[in-house]
Design an enzyme around this catalytic site. Structure first.
Site, PDB file in Angstrom:
ATOM      1  N   ASN A 109       0.820  -1.215   0.000  1.00  0.00           N
ATOM      2  CA  ASN A 109       0.000   0.000   0.000  1.00  0.00           C
ATOM      3  C   ASN A 109       0.856   1.268   0.000  1.00  0.00           C
ATOM      4  O   ASN A 109       0.640   2.190  -0.796  1.00  0.00           O
ATOM      5  CB  ASN A 109      -0.942   0.004   1.207  1.00  0.00           C
ATOM      6  CG  ASN A 109      -2.019  -1.053   1.116  1.00  0.00           C
ATOM      7  OD1 ASN A 109      -2.106  -1.776   0.122  1.00  0.00           O
ATOM      8  ND2 ASN A 109      -2.844  -1.165   2.155  1.00  0.00           N
ATOM      9  N   THR A 154     -15.739  39.481 -30.144  1.00  0.00           N
ATOM     10  CA  THR A 154     -16.608  39.020 -29.067  1.00  0.00           C
ATOM     11  C   THR A 154     -17.816  38.397 -29.748  1.00  0.00           C
ATOM     12  O   THR A 154     -18.265  38.875 -30.791  1.00  0.00           O
ATOM     13  CB  THR A 154     -17.071  40.165 -28.134  1.00  0.00           C
ATOM     14  OG1 THR A 154     -17.856  41.100 -28.887  1.00  0.00           O
ATOM     15  CG2 THR A 154     -15.880  40.875 -27.510  1.00  0.00           C
ATOM     16  N   HIS A 155     -18.329  37.313 -29.183  1.00  0.00           N
ATOM     17  CA  HIS A 155     -19.455  36.576 -29.794  1.00  0.00           C
ATOM     18  C   HIS A 155     -19.135  36.139 -31.226  1.00  0.00           C
ATOM     19  O   HIS A 155     -20.041  35.993 -32.052  1.00  0.00           O
ATOM     20  CB  HIS A 155     -20.738  37.427 -29.798  1.00  0.00           C
ATOM     21  CG  HIS A 155     -21.057  38.056 -28.488  1.00  0.00           C
ATOM     22  ND1 HIS A 155     -21.653  37.371 -27.447  1.00  0.00           N
ATOM     23  CD2 HIS A 155     -20.846  39.329 -28.027  1.00  0.00           C
ATOM     24  CE1 HIS A 155     -21.809  38.186 -26.418  1.00  0.00           C
ATOM     25  NE2 HIS A 155     -21.317  39.373 -26.732  1.00  0.00           N
ATOM     26  N   SER A 276      -7.894  15.100 -48.420  1.00  0.00           N
ATOM     27  CA  SER A 276      -9.127  14.326 -48.532  1.00  0.00           C
ATOM     28  C   SER A 276      -8.931  13.205 -49.541  1.00  0.00           C
ATOM     29  O   SER A 276      -8.238  13.369 -50.550  1.00  0.00           O
ATOM     30  CB  SER A 276     -10.277  15.234 -48.990  1.00  0.00           C
ATOM     31  OG  SER A 276     -11.382  14.472 -49.430  1.00  0.00           O
ATOM     32  N   LYS A 282      -8.642  19.790 -50.910  1.00  0.00           N
ATOM     33  CA  LYS A 282      -8.715  19.949 -49.454  1.00  0.00           C
ATOM     34  C   LYS A 282      -7.338  19.919 -48.794  1.00  0.00           C
ATOM     35  O   LYS A 282      -6.470  19.144 -49.161  1.00  0.00           O
ATOM     36  CB  LYS A 282      -9.596  18.855 -48.833  1.00  0.00           C
ATOM     37  CG  LYS A 282     -11.058  18.909 -49.224  1.00  0.00           C
ATOM     38  CD  LYS A 282     -11.747  20.136 -48.666  1.00  0.00           C
ATOM     39  CE  LYS A 282     -11.859  20.121 -47.157  1.00  0.00           C
ATOM     40  NZ  LYS A 282     -12.658  18.976 -46.657  1.00  0.00           N
ATOM     41  N   ASN A 284      -6.671  19.875 -44.759  1.00  0.00           N
ATOM     42  CA  ASN A 284      -7.420  19.865 -43.509  1.00  0.00           C
ATOM     43  C   ASN A 284      -6.536  20.089 -42.282  1.00  0.00           C
ATOM     44  O   ASN A 284      -5.430  19.553 -42.207  1.00  0.00           O
ATOM     45  CB  ASN A 284      -8.149  18.526 -43.349  1.00  0.00           C
ATOM     46  CG  ASN A 284      -9.131  18.271 -44.474  1.00  0.00           C
ATOM     47  OD1 ASN A 284      -9.766  19.191 -44.971  1.00  0.00           O
ATOM     48  ND2 ASN A 284      -9.256  17.016 -44.875  1.00  0.00           N
ATOM     49  N   GLU A 289      -7.710  19.691 -35.005  1.00  0.00           N
ATOM     50  CA  GLU A 289      -8.985  19.048 -34.690  1.00  0.00           C
ATOM     51  C   GLU A 289      -8.798  17.885 -33.723  1.00  0.00           C
ATOM     52  O   GLU A 289      -9.624  17.673 -32.817  1.00  0.00           O
ATOM     53  CB  GLU A 289      -9.650  18.574 -35.980  1.00  0.00           C
ATOM     54  CG  GLU A 289     -10.126  19.721 -36.862  1.00  0.00           C
ATOM     55  CD  GLU A 289     -10.639  19.251 -38.220  1.00  0.00           C
ATOM     56  OE1 GLU A 289     -10.588  18.025 -38.481  1.00  0.00           O
ATOM     57  OE2 GLU A 289     -11.084  20.097 -39.010  1.00  0.00           O
ATOM     58  N   TYR A 316      -6.878   2.091   2.414  1.00  0.00           N
ATOM     59  CA  TYR A 316      -6.711   1.656   1.033  1.00  0.00           C
ATOM     60  C   TYR A 316      -7.842   0.731   0.609  1.00  0.00           C
ATOM     61  O   TYR A 316      -8.316  -0.110   1.377  1.00  0.00           O
ATOM     62  CB  TYR A 316      -5.367   0.937   0.848  1.00  0.00           C
ATOM     63  CG  TYR A 316      -5.151   0.479  -0.585  1.00  0.00           C
ATOM     64  CD1 TYR A 316      -4.731   1.376  -1.552  1.00  0.00           C
ATOM     65  CD2 TYR A 316      -5.418  -0.833  -0.961  1.00  0.00           C
ATOM     66  CE1 TYR A 316      -4.565   0.969  -2.872  1.00  0.00           C
ATOM     67  CE2 TYR A 316      -5.255  -1.256  -2.275  1.00  0.00           C
ATOM     68  CZ  TYR A 316      -4.837  -0.343  -3.229  1.00  0.00           C
ATOM     69  OH  TYR A 316      -4.689  -0.750  -4.533  1.00  0.00           O
ATOM     70  N   GLN A 321      -6.670   1.143  -7.607  1.00  0.00           N
ATOM     71  CA  GLN A 321      -5.839   0.669  -8.713  1.00  0.00           C
ATOM     72  C   GLN A 321      -6.275   1.286 -10.035  1.00  0.00           C
ATOM     73  O   GLN A 321      -5.487   1.372 -10.988  1.00  0.00           O
ATOM     74  CB  GLN A 321      -5.917  -0.861  -8.786  1.00  0.00           C
ATOM     75  CG  GLN A 321      -5.029  -1.481  -9.846  1.00  0.00           C
ATOM     76  CD  GLN A 321      -4.949  -2.992  -9.696  1.00  0.00           C
ATOM     77  OE1 GLN A 321      -4.335  -3.490  -8.756  1.00  0.00           O
ATOM     78  NE2 GLN A 321      -5.578  -3.715 -10.606  1.00  0.00           N
ATOM     79  N   LYS A 324      -4.373   4.392 -12.207  1.00  0.00           N
ATOM     80  CA  LYS A 324      -3.142   4.381 -12.996  1.00  0.00           C
ATOM     81  C   LYS A 324      -3.360   4.483 -14.497  1.00  0.00           C
ATOM     82  O   LYS A 324      -2.806   5.373 -15.156  1.00  0.00           O
ATOM     83  CB  LYS A 324      -2.325   3.135 -12.651  1.00  0.00           C
ATOM     84  CG  LYS A 324      -1.797   3.175 -11.225  1.00  0.00           C
ATOM     85  CD  LYS A 324      -1.187   1.889 -10.793  1.00  0.00           C
ATOM     86  CE  LYS A 324      -0.931   1.922  -9.300  1.00  0.00           C
ATOM     87  NZ  LYS A 324      -2.165   2.079  -8.518  1.00  0.00           N
TER      88      LYS A 324
END
Length: 468
Positions: A109, A154-155, A276, A282, A284, A289, A316, A321, A324
């Site tokens: 432990n 903004t927005h 693509s 394309k 990408n 992403e 414990y 376990q 991990k």
């Protein structure tokens, strides 16, 4: 070899063994396990619990196991229950009876609690170093683009003109905070659990302060029950990693937008783009992403450990376990994402002319036009309405405020004079914003000086890395 079994009369069911075993993933910290064991037997010898010869044989055996694993002449046996069993079994096979004394005065432990802390400390230092490298690249880009004008949003609507330097500076602050969180975590977790036993310490006269010092901990933990059941530092780590990923994801989202044909603010290097299978035109932004997508994976690790810990009584429990695999995965994910993001950012081309044209054509200087009127005695609320009417006129004419004639300005408000054009010029709009933290050149110079001083000053994790 099992580290237990005397009380049992039959072998463990094979399915139970595999379900219970952790060696498939906890072998990741074999170095930490051996390091902790060497410190433990060194302390046992100092306290007279082991003889000097026993200590010498055990340490030599452990160092040999480490060396053989590192040079791949010893393969970790996954039929063992965990990495601790594997190391101890190999030690006994190599040095005989003395190897059976390795586990004196400790439990699995406190051993696993130590290994995980040692592992996390090392990873915190490594992630801190990656973030510093990213910050150095951001600083370089900020220094190069103090006069690269672009719209601030903004927005997701164009708002006011800023510089690319100022925009990148926002992320500099985010990643700087991320490093401070890691250093806070390191300082808070740097207590040594070894010597806590299963949950109630041990009757052996251990010197826990000595063990802690050998392993570069600030001090031993002060409650043995908490020592073996504490996973707060992992929750803090996964929270900090989640925040790092959130910052990377926000940055990636902007790069994805800037890379579109509609924006054309940036061009991602071919080495960090894909194509693509059907559309030959394309290019990408897949790396951006994927980093954005992997953020949820790290969030999941945080929620998982919180859920695991929420109902556990002291001390414990085997549930722990589960800490991990998810932590290892989150750490590897974050390190990989920072490295890939750095590569993508450092090779990216910024289209200065496109950025400036976008700022000019989005009425980002409208607030400055209103401030011009205020400076000539017009109340701000009235100025706000006047500029709104001018924006409507520009929309009808499909032009920018800069393109209106002085007569058109005066037709709506006679206060306007020829100097309106200088007042709403991109350079003027930015330079007037010169308070600390704003995008003006002088303000940015002051901020860049502070950033440089920050990068030149080692934080806690930097100092630890240099001393290790």
């Amino acid at each position: 070899m099992k580290l237990w079994g005397g009380r049992f009369t039959k072998e463990t069911n094979e399915l139970v063994h595999h379900f219970n075993a952790s060696i498939s993933f906890d072998q990741k910290f074999y170095r930490q396990d051996i390091k902790g064991s060497i410190a433990h037997v060194t302390m046992l010898a100092k306290q007279g619990i082991l003889t000097a010869k026993e200590q010498e044989d055990i340490v030599a055996g452990l160092e040999g196991i480490l060396r053989d694993i590192e040079n791949k002449t010893l393969t970790i046996d996954e039929s063992q229950e965990d990495i601790h069993s594997f190391v101890e079994a190999n030690l006994i096979a190599r040095i005989g009876e003395a190897g059976k004394k390795l586990h004196t005065g400790r439990s699995r432990n406190d051993q696993v609690a130590l290994d995980m802390k040692l592992f996390v400390r090392d990873e915190v230092v490594a992630i801190n170093a990656l973030l510093k490298t990213l910050l150095q690249e951001l600083y370089q880009l900020m220094s190069e683009h103090t006069n690269t004008f672009m719209p601030g949003f903004t927005h997701l609507q164009k708002a006011q003109p800023i510089t690319l330097s100022h925009h990148l500076g926002a992320y500099f602050e985010m990643f700087k905070r991320d490093r401070s969180r890691l250093c806070d975590l390191y300082a808070r977790m740097n207590t040594c659990p070894l010597g806590s036993g299963a949950l109630a310490g041990t009757t052996y006269p251990l010197d826990r302060n000595y063990t802690a010092a050998l392993l570069d901990f600030d001090e031993p933990t002060l409650n043995s029950m908490d020592s073996v059941s504490d996973r707060d530092y992992l929750i803090e780590l996964l929270s900090a990693l989640s925040t790092i990923m959130m910052h990377l994801s926000r940055f990636c989202e902007e790069i994805i937008l800037w890379n579109t044909n509609e924006y054309r603010f940036v061009e991602i290097d071919d080495a960090y783009s894909t194509g693509s299978s059907i559309m030959p035109q394309k290019k990408n932004p897949d790396i951006a992403e994927l980093i954005r997508g992997k953020t949820g994976r790290v969030y999941g690790a945080l929620i998982s450990i919180l859920t695991t810990m929420k109902g556990l009584p002291l001390a414990y429990n085997k549930d722990m376990q589960e800490d991990k695999e998810l932590s290892f995965d989150a750490i590897d994910t974050v390190k990989g994402c920072i490295s890939l993001f750095f590569g993508m950012l450092s090779t990216m081309k910024f289209n200065r002319e496109v950025m400036e044209a976008s700022a000019k054509n989005g009425f980002t200087n409208a607030t400055d036009a209103a401030d011009y009127l205020v400076g000539h005695g017009v109340a701000f609320r009235d100025a706000h309405g006047i500029i709104g009417r001018l924006v409507l006129l520009c929309i009808e004419k499909d032009c920018a405020l800069d393109d209106l004639s002085l007569n058109e300005y005066k037709a709506i408000c006679p206060v306007f004079e020829e100097d309106i054009y200088e007042a709403i010029r991109m350079n003027t709009c930015v330079e007037k914003r010169d308070t600390i933290g704003a995008p003006g050149t002088e303000a940015m110079r002051a901020v860049l000086k502070i950033c440089k001083e920050y990068l030149d000053t080692d934080n806690l994790c930097d100092k630890i890395q240099k001393n290790s």
